[in-house]
Design a protein around this motif. Structure first.
Motif, mmCIF file in Angstrom:
data_model
loop_
_atom_site.group_PDB
_atom_site.id
_atom_site.type_symbol
_atom_site.label_atom_id
_atom_site.label_comp_id
_atom_site.label_asym_id
_atom_site.label_seq_id
_atom_site.Cartn_x
_atom_site.Cartn_y
_atom_site.Cartn_z
ATOM 1 N N UNK A 79 36.727 -63.421 -40.715
ATOM 2 C CA UNK A 79 37.806 -64.360 -40.417
ATOM 3 C C UNK A 79 37.789 -65.501 -41.424
ATOM 4 N N UNK A 80 38.857 -66.265 -41.428
ATOM 5 C CA UNK A 80 38.964 -67.518 -42.191
ATOM 6 C C UNK A 80 39.724 -68.491 -41.296
ATOM 7 N N UNK A 81 39.061 -69.559 -40.870
ATOM 8 C CA UNK A 81 39.638 -70.457 -39.871
ATOM 9 C C UNK A 81 40.600 -71.468 -40.502
ATOM 10 N N UNK A 82 41.110 -72.347 -39.663
ATOM 11 C CA UNK A 82 42.203 -73.255 -40.033
ATOM 12 C C UNK A 82 41.826 -74.180 -41.195
ATOM 13 N N UNK B 265 40.288 -76.178 -21.753
ATOM 14 C CA UNK B 265 40.258 -76.107 -23.209
ATOM 15 C C UNK B 265 40.567 -77.479 -23.792
ATOM 16 N N UNK B 266 39.750 -77.905 -24.740
ATOM 17 C CA UNK B 266 39.923 -79.226 -25.335
ATOM 18 C C UNK B 266 41.052 -79.222 -26.362
ATOM 19 N N UNK B 267 41.783 -80.314 -26.415
ATOM 20 C CA UNK B 267 42.942 -80.420 -27.294
ATOM 21 C C UNK B 267 42.545 -81.062 -28.623
ATOM 22 N N UNK B 268 41.579 -80.447 -29.304
ATOM 23 C CA UNK B 268 41.149 -80.948 -30.601
ATOM 24 C C UNK B 268 41.960 -80.265 -31.703
ATOM 25 N N UNK B 269 42.174 -80.946 -32.850
ATOM 26 C CA UNK B 269 42.859 -80.284 -33.968
ATOM 27 C C UNK B 269 42.120 -79.009 -34.376
ATOM 28 N N UNK B 270 42.888 -77.981 -34.760
ATOM 29 C CA UNK B 270 42.297 -76.672 -35.047
ATOM 30 C C UNK B 270 41.375 -76.696 -36.257
ATOM 31 N N UNK B 271 41.494 -77.706 -37.136
ATOM 32 C CA UNK B 271 40.595 -77.771 -38.283
ATOM 33 C C UNK B 271 39.334 -78.574 -37.969
ATOM 34 N N UNK B 272 39.114 -78.852 -36.669
ATOM 35 C CA UNK B 272 37.908 -79.544 -36.216
ATOM 36 C C UNK B 272 37.090 -78.653 -35.282
ATOM 37 N N UNK C 173 34.837 -72.239 -31.756
ATOM 38 C CA UNK C 173 34.011 -72.626 -32.896
ATOM 39 C C UNK C 173 33.975 -74.145 -33.010
ATOM 40 N N UNK C 174 33.130 -74.655 -33.888
ATOM 41 C CA UNK C 174 33.231 -76.025 -34.392
ATOM 42 C C UNK C 174 33.140 -75.962 -35.911
ATOM 43 N N UNK C 175 33.838 -76.879 -36.582
ATOM 44 C CA UNK C 175 33.839 -76.948 -38.042
ATOM 45 C C UNK C 175 33.277 -78.283 -38.501
ATOM 46 N N UNK C 176 32.743 -78.288 -39.700
ATOM 47 C CA UNK C 176 32.292 -79.536 -40.319
ATOM 48 C C UNK C 176 33.499 -80.181 -41.000
ATOM 49 N N UNK C 177 33.840 -81.368 -40.563
ATOM 50 C CA UNK C 177 34.977 -82.091 -41.123
ATOM 51 C C UNK C 177 34.495 -83.469 -41.559
ATOM 52 N N UNK D 165 28.680 -61.563 -49.784
ATOM 53 C CA UNK D 165 29.029 -61.992 -48.427
ATOM 54 C C UNK D 165 29.146 -63.510 -48.416
ATOM 55 N N UNK D 166 30.275 -64.016 -47.950
ATOM 56 C CA UNK D 166 30.503 -65.460 -47.849
ATOM 57 C C UNK D 166 30.561 -65.826 -46.370
ATOM 58 N N UNK D 167 29.700 -66.724 -45.961
ATOM 59 C CA UNK D 167 29.661 -67.091 -44.541
ATOM 60 C C UNK D 167 29.265 -68.552 -44.398
ATOM 61 N N UNK D 168 30.101 -69.320 -43.705
ATOM 62 C CA UNK D 168 29.772 -70.698 -43.360
ATOM 63 C C UNK D 168 30.538 -71.071 -42.099
ATOM 64 N N UNK D 169 30.753 -72.364 -41.865
ATOM 65 C CA UNK D 169 31.465 -72.761 -40.652
ATOM 66 C C UNK D 169 32.912 -72.308 -40.671
ATOM 67 N N UNK D 170 33.526 -72.241 -41.873
ATOM 68 C CA UNK D 170 34.954 -71.963 -41.989
ATOM 69 C C UNK D 170 35.274 -70.480 -42.060
ATOM 70 N N UNK D 171 34.438 -69.700 -42.687
ATOM 71 C CA UNK D 171 34.815 -68.315 -42.930
ATOM 72 C C UNK D 171 33.621 -67.369 -42.897
ATOM 73 N N UNK D 172 33.984 -66.077 -42.844
ATOM 74 C CA UNK D 172 33.020 -64.980 -42.980
ATOM 75 C C UNK D 172 33.787 -63.796 -43.553
#
Length: 501
Positions: free
Chosen positions: A169-172, A352-359, A407-411, A106-113
Motif C-alpha cells: 500500500x501507499x497511504x495518504x 473512529x477518530x476524525x483525524x486527517x488521513x495524512x496523520x 495506522x499512524x503516520x509520522x508528520x 523492498x520499501x517499507x516505512x510508516x507511509x508505504x510498503x
C-alpha cells in the motif's frame, strides 16, 4: 540547481550520444503514443475538460475518433486524467519482462510498503530506454502540456517501476515536492497489471477531498489499475491521494506499474503557499498525574502481577531499561483485572477518530474505569520511577483499536512530546490463538533518521516501556486486510518533571 536551458541541453546531448550508426535514436521508430491521442480534435476536447476551474463532481469520457482508446477526466477532488490503450501492448509485455531482470528493493516505512527499482534512468535495458526517452521527449512532453495546460521542463523526469504485492500500500500524501527552481507538476502511473485485473484486487489510486482547513478528508474518486493505461494528476498542497492496499487472493499476482513525475518551474503562487498547520487536537492531551490517599504498595497489589513488585525483579528490569531504553513486561496485570477490563471493550464503546488521513486512522474508546485511573495516577508514576529511575509529572492516555486499514503516520507538524511511552496491549484471552501475526501489520516501530531502533509486536497483557528521547519517532504500521482481528491497547506517554512542553 541547473537552469532549465542547461538541463535541456544536457538531456539533448545525452540523446545524441545514444544514436545508432544510422543517426536514429535507438527504438525511436518502434514506440509512439496511440496516434488517435495526437489528433487535434482529441487534444482540444481533453484540454477543455481537464482545465475546467469548477471543482464540482464532474467526470468526462472522450472516445477516440480513430484507433481504439479513451480519455477520462476527473475534475473533483482535483484534476486527474486517464488514457486507455496508450502504447503497443507487445512493447509493454517486453518491458515488463525486462523489468523482472532488474534488482528490486523492498520499501517499507510508516507511509508505504511496496517493491521498487532504482531510477530507470540508470538502467540500460532496450525497452526501458525507449520508454524513458519517449516520455521525456518532445512529442510526449508537448502532448502532456497540450492536454493539461501546464508548462513542463524538458529533460527532467523521474521514472521508476513498482510492484505492489499482497497487502502492499501507499497511504495518504500529496506529492508536493520542490527541487530548487523546479517542482513536481504532474504525477503519472503507467499500469502494467495483468489484463484481467479487477477492482476487487485492490491497488486503486484513491483521490481525497480536502476540508475547509485543507486537510485530507475522504476518498471520493478512484482509478482502477488497467493494463496499458496511464493515470496522471496535477500535484500540489491539495492533491492528497493513496494507492489502496492490494487485496489479491493469489499471492503470486502483483500490481505492476512505472511511475514518476514531470517537473516545471515554480510559480510565485506555489512558492508563497504552504501546507496548513495541523491543530493541537491531533495529539492527546497531557494531564497531571492524579494521586490518592492510599499507600502505594497496597494500590499496586490490587492491579499488578506480584512478580513485578519483588525488589530483585525490579532491579533486573531497571538494569535492562537503563541498558536498552526499553523493556517489555509480560502478564503484567492480574488475570482477573485484565479479563474484567477487556470484557468491557465491546463494539459499542469504540468511535473512529476524525483525524486527517495524512496523520492517523484508528478507533478510540471513551470509558471510565478504575484501571484507567490507576494507570494515570501518581502511584503508578512512582512504580514506573522504580523501574526507570525517572520522575514523572504528566501523562497522556488513549484506549485505541487498530482494525483493518488503520495506522499512524509520522508528520512533522504532529510530533509527540518526548517521554516514556507506556503501552498496555489488550486482546481477548478467550480466543484460541491470541498471538498477533506480524504479517498483518499493526506493529509499533521506533526510528531515528532512517534507522529502525525497535519494533514491538503486540502481546496479550503485556506492558511495553520505551524511552523516546529527542530524534526518536514512532508509528503503528498499517493493519492490512489479512488481519484476523483488530488489536487494542492503552497508549500512554509519561512526561518527566523537568520537561517543558
Amino acid at each position: 540547481m541547473m537552469s532549465e536551458s542547461k538541463v535541456e541541453a544536457e538531456y539533448r546531448a545525452e540523446k545524441r550520444a545514444r544514436k545508432d550508426d544510422r543517426g536514429v535514436l535507438e527504438g525511436a521508430t518502434s514506440l509512439q503514443l496511440n496516434s488517435g491521442y495526437l489528433e487535434e480534435e482529441f487534444i482540444n476536447e481533453f484540454n477543455r475538460a481537464f482545465t475546467l476551474k469548477d471543482h464540482k463532481q464532474t467526470h468526462h469520457i472522450i472516445n477516440l475518433s480513430k484507433n481504439k482508446g479513451q480519455g477520462e477526466v476527473i475534475t473533483y477532488p482535483f484534476h486527474t486524467g486517464r488514457l486507455r490503450n496508450i502504447l503497443p501492448a507487445e512493447f509493454l509485455h517486453k518491458l515488463k519482462t525486462e523489468l523482472t531482470e532488474l534488482d528490486w528493493h523492498e520499501r517499507s516505512n510508516d507511509l508505504y510498503w511496496f517493491h521498487q527499482t532504482d531510477d530507470l534512468a540508470l538502467n540500460g535495458g532496450k525497452c526501458i530506454k525507449q520508454l524513458r526517452d519517449y516520455l521525456s521527449g518532445e512529442e510526449f512532453v508537448g502532448f502532456m502540456e497540450q492536454i493539461t495546460g501546464v508548462q513542463l521542463t524538458r529533460g527532467y523526469l523521474d521514472i521508476a517501476a513498482q510492484r505492489y504485492k499482497q497487502g502492499n500500500h501507499l497511504l495518504c500524501h500529496d506529492d508536493d515536492v520542490q527541487r530548487g527552481k523546479l517542482t513536481r507538476k504532474i504525477a503519472y502511473i503507467i499500469y502494467l497489471v495483468d489484463e484481467d485485473w479487477k477492482e476487487k484486487d485492490g491497488g486503486a489510486l484513491g483521490l481525497f477531498t480536502t476540508d475547509e482547513n485543507g486537510y485530507p478528508a475522504k476518498v471520493v474518486s478512484r482509478i482502477i489499475p488497467e493494463f496499458n493505461s496511464i493515470g496522471f494528476f496535477l500535484t500540489g498542497h491539495e492533491s492528497f491521494h493513496t494507492v489502496e492496499e492490494v487485496t489479491v487472493v493469489d499471492a503470486n499476482r502483483e500490481r505492476w506499474s512505472v511511475t514518476g513525475w514531470f517537473y516545471g518551474p515554480v510559480d510565485v503562487l506555489e512558492s508563497e503557499t504552504s501546507a496548513p498547520p495541523l491543530p493541537s487536537s491531533v495529539l492527546p492531551k497531557l494531564l497531571p498525574l492524579v494521586d490518592s490517599d492510599n499507600e502505594d504498595a497496597a494500590v499496586w497489589r490490587r492491579w499488578i502481577n506480584s512478580e513485578y513488585l519483588k525488589p530483585n525483579v525490579q532491579t533486573k528490569i531497571q538494569e535492562t531499561f537503563l541498558e536498552q531504553s526499553s523493556v517489555e513486561l509480560c502478564d503484567f496485570l492480574l488475570p482477573e483485572v485484565y479479563y474484567n477490563f477487556t470484557a468491557k471493550l465491546t463494539s459499542k464503546v469504540w468511535r473512529e477518530q476524525n483525524y486527517p488521513a495524512h496523520v492517523s486512522k484508528y478507533y478510540e474508546a471513551s470509558v471510565t474505569e478504575e484501571l484507567l485511573l490507576f494507570l494515570r495516577s501518581g502511584s503508578f508514576g512512582r512504580f514506573l520511577t522504580q523501574l526507570t529511575s525517572l520522575d514523572y509529572s504528566r501523562v497522556s492516555q488513549q484506549i485505541r483499536k487498530f482494525d483493518k486499514g488503520d495506522y499512524t503516520l509520522i508528520n512533522d507538524q504532529a510530533l509527540e512530546p518526548n517521554g516514556l511511552d507506556v503501552i498496555m496491549f489488550l486482546d481477548n484471552l478467550e480466543e484460541p490463538d491470541n498471538v498477533w501475526n506480524t504479517s498483518w501489520g499493526g506493529t509499533i516501530h521506533y526510528i531515528a533518521d532512517k534507522d529502525e531502533l525497535l519494533r514491538i509486536v503486540p502481546q496479550s497483557n503485556s506492558l511495553a516501556l520505551v524511552l523516546r528521547d529527542e530524534g526518536t519517532l514512532r508509528f503503528v504500521k498499517y493493519v492490512n486486510f489479512m488481519a484476523q482481528r483488530p488489536r487494542k491497547e492503552i497508549s500512554m506517554t509519561f512526561i518527566e518533571d523537568d520537561t517543558s512542553q
